[in-house]
Enzyme design. Structure first.
Site, short mmCIF file in Angstrom:
data_model
loop_
_atom_site.label_atom_id
_atom_site.label_comp_id
_atom_site.label_asym_id
_atom_site.label_seq_id
_atom_site.Cartn_x
_atom_site.Cartn_y
_atom_site.Cartn_z
N HIS A 238 0.57 0.50 1.54
CA HIS A 238 0.94 0.43 0.12
C HIS A 238 -0.29 0.54 -0.76
O HIS A 238 -0.26 1.16 -1.82
CB HIS A 238 1.72 -0.86 -0.14
CG HIS A 238 2.99 -0.90 0.62
ND1 HIS A 238 4.09 -0.15 0.27
CD2 HIS A 238 3.32 -1.55 1.76
CE1 HIS A 238 5.05 -0.35 1.15
NE2 HIS A 238 4.61 -1.19 2.06
N ASP B 216 -3.50 6.26 -4.45
CA ASP B 216 -3.38 7.71 -4.59
C ASP B 216 -2.92 7.97 -6.02
O ASP B 216 -1.73 7.96 -6.34
CB ASP B 216 -2.36 8.24 -3.57
CG ASP B 216 -2.22 9.77 -3.64
OD1 ASP B 216 -2.63 10.37 -4.65
OD2 ASP B 216 -1.68 10.33 -2.68
N ARG C 50 -0.59 11.04 -6.85
CA ARG C 50 0.80 10.69 -6.56
C ARG C 50 1.39 9.79 -7.64
O ARG C 50 2.40 10.10 -8.27
CB ARG C 50 0.86 9.99 -5.20
CG ARG C 50 2.09 9.16 -4.93
CD ARG C 50 1.80 8.14 -3.82
NE ARG C 50 2.94 7.34 -3.45
CZ ARG C 50 3.23 6.14 -3.99
NH1 ARG C 50 2.46 5.64 -4.94
NH2 ARG C 50 4.29 5.46 -3.57
N GLY D 280 13.66 3.70 -1.35
CA GLY D 280 12.42 3.35 -0.64
C GLY D 280 11.40 2.83 -1.63
O GLY D 280 10.31 3.36 -1.77
N ASP E 9 14.81 -0.89 -0.13
CA ASP E 9 13.82 -0.63 0.92
C ASP E 9 14.18 -1.42 2.17
O ASP E 9 14.67 -2.54 2.08
CB ASP E 9 12.42 -1.02 0.44
CG ASP E 9 11.33 -0.22 1.14
OD1 ASP E 9 10.64 0.56 0.46
OD2 ASP E 9 11.18 -0.35 2.38
N GLU F 275 22.18 3.29 3.48
CA GLU F 275 23.47 3.71 4.02
C GLU F 275 24.37 2.50 4.31
O GLU F 275 25.59 2.64 4.39
CB GLU F 275 23.27 4.53 5.30
CG GLU F 275 22.63 5.91 5.08
CD GLU F 275 21.09 5.90 4.97
OE1 GLU F 275 20.51 4.79 4.79
OE2 GLU F 275 20.49 6.99 5.03
N GLU G 171 9.85 8.28 -3.79
CA GLU G 171 8.64 8.88 -3.21
C GLU G 171 8.89 8.86 -1.72
O GLU G 171 8.62 7.88 -1.03
CB GLU G 171 7.42 8.06 -3.62
CG GLU G 171 6.14 8.82 -3.42
CD GLU G 171 5.64 8.75 -1.99
OE1 GLU G 171 6.21 9.48 -1.13
OE2 GLU G 171 4.70 8.00 -1.75
N GLU H 196 8.34 12.18 9.12
CA GLU H 196 8.66 10.78 8.79
C GLU H 196 9.04 10.63 7.32
O GLU H 196 8.73 9.62 6.69
CB GLU H 196 7.50 9.84 9.14
CG GLU H 196 7.35 9.65 10.63
CD GLU H 196 6.63 8.36 11.03
OE1 GLU H 196 5.93 7.80 10.18
OE2 GLU H 196 6.79 7.93 12.18
N HIS I 45 -3.17 11.28 -0.47
CA HIS I 45 -3.20 10.66 0.86
C HIS I 45 -2.42 11.48 1.88
O HIS I 45 -2.49 11.20 3.08
CB HIS I 45 -2.67 9.22 0.80
CG HIS I 45 -1.18 9.12 0.69
ND1 HIS I 45 -0.49 9.40 -0.47
CD2 HIS I 45 -0.24 8.81 1.61
CE1 HIS I 45 0.80 9.24 -0.25
NE2 HIS I 45 0.98 8.88 1.00
#
Lengths: 348, 348
Positions: free
Chosen positions: A33, A39, A42, A66, A88, A117, A132, A141, A283
């Site tokens: 994190h 970053d 980003r 997320g 998350d 879900e 993100e 991933e 990153h």
């Protein structure tokens, strides 16, 4: 991490599959994190995009897929969202809750832990999805599958996704010194022949920053994803590419990167950012696929082929990549040669 | 990795616990083996120790615990061992088999995949155990428990273990710039208060190389392990330490490292190597524990305390570390002060 968090985490984990656990556990470390927050390309791109679309966020329901430490949720809340739901799987969400609370967003942001879900959101529909979700080489991933689920299940008609356009790009590069150092090492390891390792080394793409001066071909966009319409099936693709040598050199690898574009108000230039070798560091760095051949090229020579990419059948967080290429030299010097090959890679 | 290997791997995995799976999977990447092999301090120390003890290895049965790519097994076989058994849980052992074969050791080395505790070895007893089992801070994710099992179950009376003496060392250091940069970052993250992260950052020891010039106290050995006699219970310890400031400075962290010694023929100086800041680089680097206090010291001031270390109750590959300290300043300048504190850490 508090004990409570750890205990909840153990319970949650029992519900998850093995590959999910691995993914999930890796997010328990704050280091990832820290890296993502630091970053700035980003994080500031997301902030700039949300600020640019302040009018769109005003009084809207936003879903952050997320959410991690909650940074995007707070950007959205600060810029007018009526309510933000952050979801998350990781125990990091316990930290996010503390941060949301001390920053005064407890009423505006609801954080939920679990697989999107499996969770019941407090809204039938949301107006905006921010996420993100991108991984190395965009798809390794990545959480795109969850974003698409969120879109199909929760996004109101006409709703927005931040970002909503992503593309993967490819170019050729000369990286002989590092490539041969990396491969030749296995010829003599303390006096032993370790050459069976060479095919393994070749098969594993390298995630690293690449000096743009090493790039010796034109670059090309191999695929575009419009997040408003893309489907899970589209994430398995086989696309053609065609690159042209820019100088006399050796092409011994392909470099890939991805770009991202956010929705913009009508008439305004959208916020976008690139993870490529011509842009500032992120990153995600770039991804290099070494070619089995060292292709000696003259300016104008053509390297064309196809790039196949699909989730690995055994572990769908792994990526299978297959690069088929046909190099045609001699367009300039008249000594015509052609090198055809097919290299397979596994990102894992 | 061949398909066969992957399939076997899936079957093996089903038998393993969650933390074992994670550990196990991480060894499937060749990168970690590349790093370990390229750590010449590590690998050459083992080779030198085996060569130095050639007479001891002659016609002996050797067990290589966690054999990885088989390098230590081949060192032993090349230096006279009658037979070497290499055991590893990871699919890397399929690569090791190829390497053993092409280097002509198929008859001398038998490789077995699985948990040593579950495997039946072709010998009742072995004469020598070689193992590179050490983790960061010696004990983090180490295989020492398996080495001790191997010793108790298989090592013949009078048998040797390579290495057989390990020790952990401690010193104080000044690392203000990096420490404060790392902590202060969370004060203002894109305008938000992320200070709940600070205790997490403090709790996580940092594995990195440290310039020896940053060390500002004496150094001390806090514990010795004799692998011939150490028991699993000894790996949970609470030991005192006493350090003395070497200059006017600030002590804001403790640095730990470990040293390793191999058995030597009578009358010869044993091969040993250090992972400390005064020695050449190894992939273990050093481990830094930031202290909550910045202890301003004068030359001669005393920092004493205890270091507790034990496997974490929930995940026994994680390590709990607790450092209790009592800093006494003013031995020199007369302004007596004392700072007492207790900091807890989790290596995970």
């Amino acid at each position: 991490m508090s004990k409570t968090t750890k205990e909840q985490s153990a319970t949650e984990k029992d519900k998850l599959s093995q590959s999910e656990q691995h993914y999930f556990t890796s997010y328990d470390h704050f280091g990832i994190h820290e890296e993502m927050l630091q970053d700035t390309v980003r994080t500031l791109s997301y902030r700039n995009a949300i600020v640019q679309n302040k009018d769109m966020f005003k009084d809207k329901i936003v879903l952050d897929v997320g959410c991690g430490t909650g940074i995007l949720s707070m950007f959205a809340a600060k810029n007018g969202a009526k309510h933000v739901i952050g979801v998350d799987m990781s125990s990091i969400i316990e930290m996010a809750q503390k941060i949301v609370d001390i920053n005064g967003f407890s009423d505006k942001i609801t954080l939920l832990r679990g697989k999107l879900e499996d969770i019941v959101l407090p809204y039938q529909k949301v107006d905006i999805i921010v996420s993100e979700w991108m991984g190395y080489f965009l798809l390794y991933e990545s959480m795109l599958d969850t974003v698409l689920y969120a879109r199909d299940r929760y996004l109101a008609p006409g709703g927005l996704i931040f970002p909503d356009k992503c593309s993967i790009h490819l170019a050729g590069l000369e990286d002989s010194e590092y490539k041969h150092q990396k491969l030749d090492y296995w010829q003599d390891v303390y006096g032993f022949d370790y050459t069976p390792f060479i095919p393994l080394v070749m098969k594993e793409p390298i995630v690293d920053t690449v000096e743009s001066s090493l790039i010796n071909t034109t670059r090309t966009k191999i695929i575009d994803f419009d997040l408003n319409t893309v489907t899970l099936e589209d994430l398995k693709f086989n696309v053609p590419f065609k690159l042209q040598a820019k100088r006399q050199d050796t092409i011994n690898g392909l470099i890939a990167w991805f770009d991202n574009v956010f929705p913009a108000p009508k008439g305004q230039k959208p916020i976008e950012f690139s993870t490529g070798p011509y842009a500032a560091y992120t990153h995600w760095k770039q991804t290099v696929f070494y070619l089995e051949d060292d292709l000696e090229c003259e300016k104008g020579d053509i390297l064309e082929g196809t790039l196949f990419c699909a989730p690995n059948g055994k572990n769908n967080r792994d990526l299978d990549v297959k690069i088929k290429y046909d190099f045609k030299a001699g367009g300039v010097d008249g000594k015509e040669r052609s090198v055809k090959n097919e290299n397979t890679y596994l990102m894992h």
